[in-house]
Write an enzyme that holds these catalytic residues in place. Structure first.
Site, short mmCIF file in Angstrom:
data_model
loop_
_atom_site.label_atom_id
_atom_site.label_comp_id
_atom_site.label_asym_id
_atom_site.label_seq_id
_atom_site.Cartn_x
_atom_site.Cartn_y
_atom_site.Cartn_z
N THR A 152 37.09 39.81 46.56
CA THR A 152 37.78 40.05 45.30
C THR A 152 39.16 39.45 45.42
O THR A 152 39.77 39.50 46.50
CB THR A 152 37.90 41.56 44.99
OG1 THR A 152 38.95 41.78 44.05
CG2 THR A 152 38.21 42.37 46.23
N CYS A 265 39.58 35.06 39.60
CA CYS A 265 38.87 36.33 39.71
C CYS A 265 37.45 35.95 40.10
O CYS A 265 36.89 34.97 39.59
CB CYS A 265 38.89 37.08 38.38
SG CYS A 265 37.93 38.62 38.42
#
Length: 299
Positions: A152, A265
């Site tokens: 992430t 992202c």
């Protein structure tokens, strides 16, 4: 089939934003409790240590025989499970491309409940989020991971807590991305990510330290990016209208002078690719996986 099985496990708790947690790893409550895990057993009349015959001459030899030519990748995942499934797929594809045949990655996955993480993000309780992920990282280290990959971008805000809690290398996604951009002699990447990643210093400053001049979307576009990521992509919802919106945001960044685009992202790659943007695209998920596989074969 392995990818489908992993995706199935990750999506069992698909209702709302709850995610499954699965990992056959020791439960550890504090850094001080971390200790070597030694297992011995007998099979076909021979005694084995950590899965390797005890006739080996040293711990290093044992490790090399146990894992072949690979080091074990420890993945901190579940944030969201949709992107963690991409990591699992890409890592194994890259390993197969490298070794051929039926080869796959030596890895451990510790998947956390993203609903809990998201609540900590929303309440600005990054300290507790750091504790949560640090404890998960300790479990990966105790389970045999040789280095850590945090699957992430946003949660790299708490990377210092993870690094402080463990003694194995941590492969930072921003560093891998910056290296890829600099390697192509580009300097002004646009950044599309969560609001946390775009607006706070923990990520952008790391890119700037590599000599990059980061172009951030305007306020309305930042909100649009953030909302699509959390309300759709993190739930594995892919809408054509959102794809078109992301393409418009990317085009506006290019108009402002961006010479490349960071998909900052790990879910953004579900909507954008090099085929939908007019400048070179740097998908952080793919870059991170490539760096992880390189690290796995580095001895």
């Amino acid at each position: 089939m392995a990818t489908q099985l992993a995706t199935r496990f990750l999506s069992i708790a698909r209702g709302s934003s709850t995610r499954c947690k699965f990992a056959i790893l020791p439960q550890i409550d504090a850094v001080s409790s971390l200790a070597p895990i030694v297992q011995t057993y007998t099979y076909n009349g021979k005694r084995y240590f950590s899965g390797v015959s005890s006739s080996s001459s040293s711990p290093a030899d044992l490790e090399k025989k146990q894992h072949g030519k690979q080091r074990v990748i420890g993945i901190l995942g579940g944030m969201s499970w949709a992107s963690t499934a991409l990591y699992y797929r890409d890592l194994n594809n890259l390993c197969r491309e490298r070794l051929g045949g039926l080869h796959s990655c030596e890895l451990l996955l510790r998947s956390v409940d993203f609903a809990v993480v998201e609540q900590l993000q929303a309440s600005n309780d990054w300290e507790q989020a750091g504790v949560l992920l640090a404890n998960a990282a300790i479990q990966l280290q105790a389970g045999g991971a040789d280095f850590l990959v945090l699957a992430t971008n946003t949660m790299h805000k708490v990377a210092p807590a993870i690094v402080a809690a463990t003694s194995i290398p941590f492969l930072h996604i921003a560093d891998a991305t910056a290296n890829a951009i600099v390697g192509q002699s580009l300097q002004r990447p646009g950044l599309m990510a969560t609001a946390y990643t775009m607006e706070q210093d923990f990520y952008v400053e790391r890119l700037r330290a590599a000599g990059l001049e980061v172009v951030i979307p305007g306020a309305a576009d930042r909100k649009s990016c953030h909302d699509i990521i959390f309300q759709e992509l993190c739930k594995d919802v892919v809408r054509e209208s959102s794809r078109q919106e992301f393409e418009r945001i990317a085009a506006r960044l290019v108009e402002r002078g961006a010479d490349s685009l960071i998909l900052g992202c790990t879910e953004v790659g579900l909507l954008l690719s090099k085929h939908s943007v007019s400048v070179p695209v740097f998908d952080t998920t793919k870059i991170h996986c490539e760096a992880a596989v390189q690290e796995a074969f580095r001895f």
